[in-house]
Scaffold this motif. Structure first.
Motif, PDB file in Angstrom:
ATOM      1  N   ASP A 119       0.809  -1.215   0.000  1.00 13.68           N
ATOM      2  CA  ASP A 119       0.000   0.000   0.000  1.00 13.68           C
ATOM      3  C   ASP A 119       0.847   1.272   0.000  1.00 13.68           C
ATOM      4  O   ASP A 119       0.324   2.359   0.193  1.00 13.68           O
ATOM      5  CB  ASP A 119      -0.966   0.019   1.194  1.00 13.68           C
ATOM      6  N   ARG A 120       2.170   1.127  -0.208  1.00 16.33           N
ATOM      7  CA  ARG A 120       3.038   2.306  -0.338  1.00 16.33           C
ATOM      8  C   ARG A 120       3.254   2.654  -1.808  1.00 16.33           C
ATOM      9  O   ARG A 120       3.370   3.822  -2.153  1.00 16.33           O
ATOM     10  CB  ARG A 120       4.393   2.044   0.327  1.00 16.33           C
ATOM     11  N   PHE A 121       3.372   1.632  -2.651  1.00 17.31           N
ATOM     12  CA  PHE A 121       3.568   1.834  -4.086  1.00 17.31           C
ATOM     13  C   PHE A 121       3.202   0.560  -4.813  1.00 17.31           C
ATOM     14  O   PHE A 121       3.095  -0.513  -4.199  1.00 17.31           O
ATOM     15  CB  PHE A 121       5.012   2.259  -4.415  1.00 17.31           C
ATOM     16  N   ILE A 122       2.973   0.670  -6.126  1.00 17.14           N
ATOM     17  CA  ILE A 122       2.761  -0.520  -6.939  1.00 17.14           C
ATOM     18  C   ILE A 122       4.072  -0.849  -7.649  1.00 17.14           C
ATOM     19  O   ILE A 122       4.909   0.026  -7.867  1.00 17.14           O
ATOM     20  CB  ILE A 122       1.621  -0.337  -7.960  1.00 17.14           C
ATOM     21  N   CYS A 123       4.256  -2.121  -7.995  1.00 21.33           N
ATOM     22  CA  CYS A 123       5.514  -2.528  -8.623  1.00 21.33           C
ATOM     23  C   CYS A 123       5.261  -3.612  -9.663  1.00 21.33           C
ATOM     24  O   CYS A 123       4.623  -4.629  -9.369  1.00 21.33           O
ATOM     25  CB  CYS A 123       6.496  -3.045  -7.572  1.00 21.33           C
ATOM     26  N   HIS A 124       5.761  -3.367 -10.871  1.00 19.16           N
ATOM     27  CA  HIS A 124       5.758  -4.372 -11.932  1.00 19.16           C
ATOM     28  C   HIS A 124       7.129  -5.038 -11.967  1.00 19.16           C
ATOM     29  O   HIS A 124       8.158  -4.375 -11.754  1.00 19.16           O
ATOM     30  CB  HIS A 124       5.463  -3.723 -13.283  1.00 19.16           C
ATOM     31  N   ALA A 125       7.151  -6.337 -12.243  1.00 18.29           N
ATOM     32  CA  ALA A 125       8.410  -7.082 -12.239  1.00 18.29           C
ATOM     33  C   ALA A 125       8.559  -7.881 -13.523  1.00 18.29           C
ATOM     34  O   ALA A 125       7.585  -8.449 -14.031  1.00 18.29           O
ATOM     35  CB  ALA A 125       8.472  -8.025 -11.030  1.00 18.29           C
ATOM     36  N   ARG A 126       9.787  -7.936 -14.017  1.00 19.32           N
ATOM     37  CA  ARG A 126      10.099  -8.662 -15.243  1.00 19.32           C
ATOM     38  C   ARG A 126      11.257  -9.623 -15.005  1.00 19.32           C
ATOM     39  O   ARG A 126      12.270  -9.259 -14.393  1.00 19.32           O
ATOM     40  CB  ARG A 126      10.474  -7.681 -16.374  1.00 19.32           C
ATOM     41  N   GLY A 127      11.095 -10.858 -15.487  1.00 22.39           N
ATOM     42  CA  GLY A 127      12.155 -11.850 -15.413  1.00 22.39           C
ATOM     43  C   GLY A 127      12.867 -11.947 -16.749  1.00 22.39           C
ATOM     44  O   GLY A 127      12.227 -12.204 -17.777  1.00 22.39           O
ATOM     45  N   LEU A 128      14.167 -11.743 -16.754  1.00 23.86           N
ATOM     46  CA  LEU A 128      14.957 -11.769 -17.988  1.00 23.86           C
ATOM     47  C   LEU A 128      15.625 -13.125 -18.175  1.00 23.86           C
ATOM     48  O   LEU A 128      16.188 -13.690 -17.228  1.00 23.86           O
ATOM     49  CB  LEU A 128      16.045 -10.689 -17.960  1.00 23.86           C
TER      50      LEU A 128
END
Length: 474
Positions: A172-181
């Motif tokens: 609830d502080r920030f949203i985060c998108h994640a990518r696996g390379l």
């Protein structure tokens, strides 16, 4: 506020005499509000993996993607960049807090990115903690806080418990998108991060695709209007909250809770104009409910963070009502929508189990889970997930589908990370084409192999296979 919210509660009112659980599907739809769109201030933290495994061309491509993402930022937005290995360093801005984006700061930020060298290990929790601290420096209420990270490796330099603790502090502080390379990370870690922080997880098997993906993410972030939305649940004293789960467009267990004035608030992340669906499950003692009495189990209201930083209701209040019947459980019809949601969840679990088994070399288990997942995807008309499963399937010596022995790690990781993506609308019979792929159909209920690849029902237990045959999803 820029958006108007509509709330729809789909709750089967009638409960069996011996039932102890009540479920509802809640659809939240955000539409652009009438009038001029407000200018929403946004803050972005870009998180780059500079561990030793990112050496040479990997890091070069990642730098290119980071610079392209920086170029998409509008003047006046806030920017910070974290470079991570087994530690985390804020490489931009050099001063405390976040920088205001303009032509000069863009160039300065890209120079800092270009100067990074690959070294050390991987501790993703440390990267997120540093992003959390940067976002905490933003004094403006109503600011959208958005982070993007990529990694090519596993989270090996911190314990799962340490990551869990940090994720809880970031919720609830920030949203985060994640990518696996590439193919040396693990889908479970990315899904843990994005479920906790209301982001998306993707497999970027070809490093060259990262630039397009990052620029798309940054452009999509411009659509976000409401920084924080909450599902408010005011429960009748006879009921307790068992779980809240997002079911569309991706599945996620929502475990964060806040209690304000006797109402439970479940964070739903940041919002553009779109629609999402949630499953709310309550538990109760059946003896506490009078037979045939219609009772309100919960009041449901949406709350939003407004530009002045206050949290206020932004929708009407809907009721989740239940009625205990005198009929025992086997006599009550199951809600088809709830049944579908639970089957979709089972499909996702089978896909992750298949990916896990394939990655560790347990091929017998991978074959079983592949057959289960394929049968469920066909029955659900889930063309996207079915396409992924068919890409790694072949026919074994026994005539049944099995995992291709040459399926790559990248393909298995993609099956794992895409397992939580659900269809917005199930394919109907007119949308599906019967197609003889040569792969025998296996019943997800009893594991019986059908005699024909285009069979409509299981010959053993009668379970329907879907709309007349395998979905033409190639």
């Amino acid at each position: 506020m820029g958006l108007s919210f509509a709330l729809e509660v789909d709750s089967p009112a009638d409960l069996a005499f011996d039932e102890r659980r009540a479920d509802a599907l809640i659809t939240v739809t955000a539409h652009p509000a009438a009038g001029p769109s407000p200018r929403v201030r946004s803050a972005h933290v870009l998180i780059m993996d500079r561990s030793l495994s990112m050496s040479r061309h990997k890091l070069d491509e990642a730098k290119r993607a980071m610079c392209a993402a920086i170029d998409t930022l509008r003047d006046g937005t806030l920017l910070g960049i974290v470079a991570g290995n087994h530690q985390a360093e804020v490489i931009y801005p050099p001063a405390e807090g976040l920088a205001v984006v303009d032509a000069r700061t863009r160039e300065d930020a890209k120079l800092r990115v270009a100067g990074q060298l690959a070294e050390g290990g991987t501790a993703i929790g440390q990267w997120l903690a540093r992003a959390r601290d940067l976002f905490a420096s933003v004094p403006s209420p109503g600011t959208v806080r958005h982070a993007v990270l990529y990694t090519d490796g596993k989270d090996e330099h911190e314990t799962p418990e340490e990551l869990t603790e940090i994720l809880a502090s970031c919720a609830d502080r920030f949203i985060c998108h994640a990518r696996g390379l590439g193919d040396d990370w693990h889908h479970d870690e990315l899904l843990r991060i994005t479920q906790a922080l209301h982001g998306t997880a993707e497999a970027v098997v070809s490093i060259a695709d990262l630039t397009e993906d990052f620029t798309h993410l940054m452009r999509e972030a411009r659509r976000v209007v409401v920084p924080r939305l909450y599902l408010g649940l005011r429960l009748n004293s006879r009921f307790r909250l068992a779980f809240v789960r997002q079911t569309r467009p991706t599945e996620a267990d929502l475990t964060a809770r806040q209690v304000l004035d006797g109402e439970t608030h479940v964070p739903l992340g940041s919002w553009p104009a779109e629609s999402r669906q949630y499953q709310v499950s309550l538990r109760f003692d059946p003896e506490s409910l009078t037979v045939d009495e219609l009772m309100r189990a919960a009041r449901v209201t949406l709350h939003a963070e407004f530009p002045d930083g206050t949290r206020r209701p932004c929708s009407g209040t809907e009721a989740m009502a239940v009625r205990r019947r005198a009929t025992p459980g086997f006599g009550m019809a199951r809600s088809p929508d709830l049944t579908r949601v639970e089957n979709e969840r089972e499909l996702g679990m089978a896909m992750r189990a298949c990916a896990d088994a394939g990655l560790r070399g347990d091929l017998d288990r991978a074959d079983r889970e592949l057959r289960l997942a394929t049968g469920l995807a066909e029955s659900l008309g889930d063309t996207a997930r079915l396409r992924l499963l068919r890409a790694v399937a072949t026919t074994g010596p026994d005539g049944r589908p099995r995992l291709r022995r040459d399926a790559s790690r990248g393909q298995m990781l993609r099956i794992g990370v895409d397992s939580t993506k659900t269809v917005s609308r199930p394919a109907e019979s007119r949308d599906l084409a019967v197609r003889d792929t040569g792969l025998r159909r296996v019943c997800p209920r009893c594991d019986t192999t059908a005699a024909s690849p285009t069979a409509k029902f299981c010959e053993e237990c009668g379970h329907p296979f879907g709309a007349g045959g395998p979905v033409d999803a190639w």
